[in-house]
Design an enzyme around this catalytic site. Sequence first.
Site, PDB file in Angstrom:
ATOM      1  N   GLY A 187       0.839  -1.124   0.063  1.00 31.84           N
ATOM      2  CA  GLY A 187      -0.032  -0.033  -0.002  1.00 31.84           C
ATOM      3  C   GLY A 187       0.814   1.353  -0.072  1.00 31.84           C
ATOM      4  O   GLY A 187       0.336   2.292   0.525  1.00 31.84           O
ATOM      5  N   HIS A 208      11.559   1.458   2.014  1.00 33.84           N
ATOM      6  CA  HIS A 208      11.100   0.000   2.132  1.00 33.84           C
ATOM      7  C   HIS A 208      12.032  -0.578   3.407  1.00 33.84           C
ATOM      8  O   HIS A 208      11.889  -1.688   3.569  1.00 33.84           O
ATOM      9  CB  HIS A 208      11.130  -0.834   0.963  1.00 33.84           C
ATOM     10  CG  HIS A 208      10.044  -0.517  -0.040  1.00 33.84           C
ATOM     11  ND1 HIS A 208       8.846  -0.339   0.100  1.00 33.84           N
ATOM     12  CD2 HIS A 208      10.193  -0.339  -1.430  1.00 33.84           C
ATOM     13  CE1 HIS A 208       8.152   0.034  -1.000  1.00 33.84           C
ATOM     14  NE2 HIS A 208       9.098  -0.064  -1.837  1.00 33.84           N
TER      15      HIS A 208
HETATM   16  P1  A3P Z   1      -2.751  -5.477  -5.636  1.00 35.06           P
HETATM   17  O1  A3P Z   1      -1.736  -6.185  -6.624  1.00 35.06           O
HETATM   18  O2  A3P Z   1      -3.274  -6.489  -4.797  1.00 35.06           O
HETATM   19  O3  A3P Z   1      -3.754  -4.834  -6.678  1.00 35.06           O
HETATM   20  P2  A3P Z   1       2.524  -0.829  -3.430  1.00 35.06           P
HETATM   21  O4  A3P Z   1       1.900   0.657  -3.681  1.00 35.06           O
HETATM   22  O5  A3P Z   1       2.882  -0.812  -2.081  1.00 35.06           O
HETATM   23  O6  A3P Z   1       3.518  -1.045  -4.434  1.00 35.06           O
HETATM   24  O7  A3P Z   1       1.485  -1.799  -3.439  1.00 35.06           O
HETATM   25  C1  A3P Z   1       0.629  -2.075  -4.561  1.00 35.06           C
HETATM   26  C2  A3P Z   1      -0.642  -2.620  -4.162  1.00 35.06           C
HETATM   27  O8  A3P Z   1      -1.618  -1.732  -3.600  1.00 35.06           O
HETATM   28  C3  A3P Z   1      -1.453  -3.154  -5.421  1.00 35.06           C
HETATM   29  O9  A3P Z   1      -2.307  -4.231  -4.782  1.00 35.06           O
HETATM   30  C4  A3P Z   1      -2.188  -1.887  -5.888  1.00 35.06           C
HETATM   31  O10 A3P Z   1      -3.519  -2.509  -6.642  1.00 35.06           O
HETATM   32  C5  A3P Z   1      -2.625  -1.630  -4.669  1.00 35.06           C
HETATM   33  N1  A3P Z   1      -3.177   0.131  -4.865  1.00 35.06           N
HETATM   34  C6  A3P Z   1      -2.388   0.959  -5.491  1.00 35.06           C
HETATM   35  N2  A3P Z   1      -3.127   2.194  -5.093  1.00 35.06           N
HETATM   36  C7  A3P Z   1      -4.315   1.861  -4.337  1.00 35.06           C
HETATM   37  C8  A3P Z   1      -4.946   2.853  -3.691  1.00 35.06           C
HETATM   38  N3  A3P Z   1      -5.215   4.131  -4.073  1.00 35.06           N
HETATM   39  N4  A3P Z   1      -5.992   2.326  -2.668  1.00 35.06           N
HETATM   40  C9  A3P Z   1      -5.665   0.910  -2.655  1.00 35.06           C
HETATM   41  N5  A3P Z   1      -4.730  -0.009  -3.072  1.00 35.06           N
HETATM   42  C10 A3P Z   1      -3.915   0.463  -3.920  1.00 35.06           C
END
Ligand code: A3P
Length: 317
Positions: A68, A129
Amino acid sequence: SSSEAISSESLDTDLISKLPTREVQSERLFLYKNFWFRQGFVERIMLLQGSFKARHDDIILATNPKCGTTWLKALAFTITNRCHYDFGNHPLLTRHPQEVIPTIDVEIPLNGDLTCIEKLPSPRILATHMPFSLLPEPISIQGCRIVYICRDPKDAFVSRWHFVSEFFGEKNELNVAFNQFCEGISGYGPFWDHCLGYWRESITNSDRVLFLKYEEMMSEPVKFVKALASFLGAPFTSEEQDGGVPEEVVRLCSFKTLSGLNTSQTEVVQRGNVFVKKSAYFRRGEVGDWVNHISEEMGRKLDCIVEEKLKGSGLVF
Ligand code: A3P
């Protein structure tokens, strides 16, 4: 130059070449101080440990990858800048959340020149991270506030597998990557140790570390956006609450809004020395999507491992 002096002092490439390594989904990972990283990350972490200068009002957004980060960046940026922009003409409608807040261990150049983060005005919001145990010491000494977000490891694994597959343009063996994840071998893993470091700190130092869970935020976003705003020192006033500002923040930063933008479909974002499609950060944005990609048996196996690793900590998924 002074930056070259810093980099040659703190970047021990000889040490890196002696670290244990494993190949995970086409990525070569190195075991450095109990966590697995790609080489560039080990190098950047060493550089940051040698020369990162924290400011007391820095805010650190710390995440386990794919838990997230993009969402948290969008929320923190929108909350802290809400007096500068209106929602109809907001920078996030054209700029990706990854572009408005740098992830220091991804984006600083490997020559050790930290100008890109040193030139940012205070108060800075910086993402990372890095595991808690590897954060540069000045972050603790300065008492910087840290927001951490984690997520059900099954969803985090599936999200990561898709992201890395897309990155390398090939679908890698999911079962192999899954077994490695269960052994703790994944980028910035072991996953559970990453969570535990911040979890423990959030208990001993609760006014300095806010520990969030993706699933809880998804189910009650307004409540958590208010908590986040207070933690960041920018609580919503009662007028703002009456005017629905927290709800506006939630809407702007939602998966639906951000993933639906034209720029999210067509553009790339620079991360360090690579370019990534903006769309790669928006896949499903759902809780529990793992059931569509790994078996229930695999899910139970990972749950058991994680439960055992977190036993007694008070942290549960
Ligand atoms: P999924 O692959 O399960 O869809 P990060 O941003 O840490 O790289 O994590 C990516 C994950 O967060 C992905 O999950 C992505 O779709 C989801 N994500 C990205 N933007 C988001 C938002 N605004 N609200 C909720 N989830 C989000």
